[in-house]
Scaffold this motif. Sequence first.
Motif, PDB file in Angstrom:
ATOM      1  N   VAL A 128      48.500 105.524  87.200  1.00  0.00           N
ATOM      2  CA  VAL A 128      47.130 105.626  86.708  1.00  0.00           C
ATOM      3  C   VAL A 128      46.501 106.877  87.314  1.00  0.00           C
ATOM      4  O   VAL A 128      46.634 107.131  88.511  1.00  0.00           O
ATOM      5  N   THR A 129      45.811 107.658  86.493  1.00  0.00           N
ATOM      6  CA  THR A 129      45.208 108.910  86.946  1.00  0.00           C
ATOM      7  C   THR A 129      43.705 108.885  86.749  1.00  0.00           C
ATOM      8  O   THR A 129      43.220 108.532  85.669  1.00  0.00           O
ATOM      9  N   ALA A 130      42.972 109.281  87.799  1.00  0.00           N
ATOM     10  CA  ALA A 130      41.523 109.446  87.722  1.00  0.00           C
ATOM     11  C   ALA A 130      41.197 110.841  88.243  1.00  0.00           C
ATOM     12  O   ALA A 130      41.334 111.117  89.435  1.00  0.00           O
ATOM     13  N   ALA A 131      40.770 111.728  87.355  1.00  0.00           N
ATOM     14  CA  ALA A 131      40.532 113.122  87.711  1.00  0.00           C
ATOM     15  C   ALA A 131      39.221 113.284  88.472  1.00  0.00           C
ATOM     16  O   ALA A 131      38.428 112.343  88.616  1.00  0.00           O
ATOM     17  N   ASP A 132      38.982 114.502  88.952  1.00  0.00           N
ATOM     18  CA  ASP A 132      37.720 114.799  89.620  1.00  0.00           C
ATOM     19  C   ASP A 132      36.544 114.540  88.679  1.00  0.00           C
ATOM     20  O   ASP A 132      36.611 114.853  87.481  1.00  0.00           O
ATOM     21  N   GLY A 133      35.494 113.972  89.223  1.00  0.00           N
ATOM     22  CA  GLY A 133      34.307 113.690  88.430  1.00  0.00           C
ATOM     23  C   GLY A 133      34.323 112.350  87.727  1.00  0.00           C
ATOM     24  O   GLY A 133      33.305 111.930  87.173  1.00  0.00           O
ATOM     25  N   VAL A 134      35.446 111.667  87.734  1.00  0.00           N
ATOM     26  CA  VAL A 134      35.507 110.329  87.137  1.00  0.00           C
ATOM     27  C   VAL A 134      34.641 109.375  87.958  1.00  0.00           C
ATOM     28  O   VAL A 134      34.681 109.398  89.195  1.00  0.00           O
ATOM     29  N   GLU A 135      33.867 108.546  87.274  1.00  0.00           N
ATOM     30  CA  GLU A 135      33.073 107.524  87.958  1.00  0.00           C
ATOM     31  C   GLU A 135      33.385 106.168  87.359  1.00  0.00           C
ATOM     32  O   GLU A 135      33.221 105.961  86.156  1.00  0.00           O
ATOM     33  N   ILE A 136      33.858 105.276  88.206  1.00  0.00           N
ATOM     34  CA  ILE A 136      34.193 103.910  87.794  1.00  0.00           C
ATOM     35  C   ILE A 136      33.157 102.980  88.398  1.00  0.00           C
ATOM     36  O   ILE A 136      33.173 102.701  89.601  1.00  0.00           O
ATOM     37  N   TYR A 137      32.223 102.524  87.571  1.00  0.00           N
ATOM     38  CA  TYR A 137      31.183 101.605  88.012  1.00  0.00           C
ATOM     39  C   TYR A 137      31.660 100.203  87.667  1.00  0.00           C
ATOM     40  O   TYR A 137      31.566  99.767  86.526  1.00  0.00           O
ATOM     41  N   ASN A 138      32.204  99.509  88.670  1.00  0.00           N
ATOM     42  CA  ASN A 138      32.907  98.251  88.418  1.00  0.00           C
ATOM     43  C   ASN A 138      32.402  97.093  89.280  1.00  0.00           C
ATOM     44  O   ASN A 138      33.112  96.602  90.167  1.00  0.00           O
ATOM     45  N   PRO A 139      31.184  96.606  89.020  1.00  0.00           N
ATOM     46  CA  PRO A 139      30.717  95.410  89.726  1.00  0.00           C
ATOM     47  C   PRO A 139      31.583  94.180  89.459  1.00  0.00           C
ATOM     48  O   PRO A 139      31.590  93.232  90.251  1.00  0.00           O
ATOM     49  N   ALA A 140      32.295  94.180  88.324  1.00  0.00           N
ATOM     50  CA  ALA A 140      33.297  93.157  88.007  1.00  0.00           C
ATOM     51  C   ALA A 140      34.645  93.864  87.877  1.00  0.00           C
ATOM     52  O   ALA A 140      34.695  95.095  87.754  1.00  0.00           O
ATOM     53  N   PRO A 141      35.749  93.117  87.914  1.00  0.00           N
ATOM     54  CA  PRO A 141      37.059  93.767  87.900  1.00  0.00           C
ATOM     55  C   PRO A 141      37.295  94.671  86.692  1.00  0.00           C
ATOM     56  O   PRO A 141      36.921  94.338  85.565  1.00  0.00           O
TER      57      PRO A 141
END
Length: 210
Positions: A92-105
């Motif tokens: 799994v790849t998350a590049a620079d600037g990626v934002e994962i707002y995950n209050p739930a899974p």
Amino acid sequence: MAREVAYDASQHIAADGIADPYLRPAFSRKNRLVRLLWQLVWLTLYRTSPRPLHAWRVALLRSFGATMGPHCHFYPGSRIWAPWNLRCADQVTAADGVEIYNPAPMHFGSHSILSQGAYLCGATHDYNSAAFPLLAYEMRFGAYCWICARASVGPGVQVGVGAVLGLGSVATRSLEPWTVYAGNPAVALRARVNTSGIPVMETVLEDSLT
């Protein structure tokens, strides 16, 4: 897949004598303290790490409860709101600037890619309630999906295996497998060739993550 609320703040957080519901916290004190600790770690150890040190950043995420498969590449400019709600298969790849707002899974299948500046929003508010409570949704991103640069995925949206969300697009509805989407709101443009060997009708995640 229908959107189902995984976390409703009004069912977890008491009013505690606060008259204005907008001033009530959406999460417990323990949750807020752990997030504060994670932010300090992100600022000092994650964000400052050299780009090639993917294993180091994966180790930091795991130390806060993330499930990370082998060969995940999370770049130093990526931000994860709650690592304990991050569930990744391999590569799994998350590049620079990626934002994962995950209050739930949030679940990510094998070889899923989040390009620069992608924003994944896992929560909203019940604007029809006087208490305006936070509502968080469990979300799944299928294997071989690609969320392109500057694209956004809305709360509760499910992304099928091999789906593509184009540059700067906004997904407000779930994306079908092996389909290319673009626009705001995103609409289906064309089919994507399935080169993965995964059957088109297979679930959005591998069985090991469901």
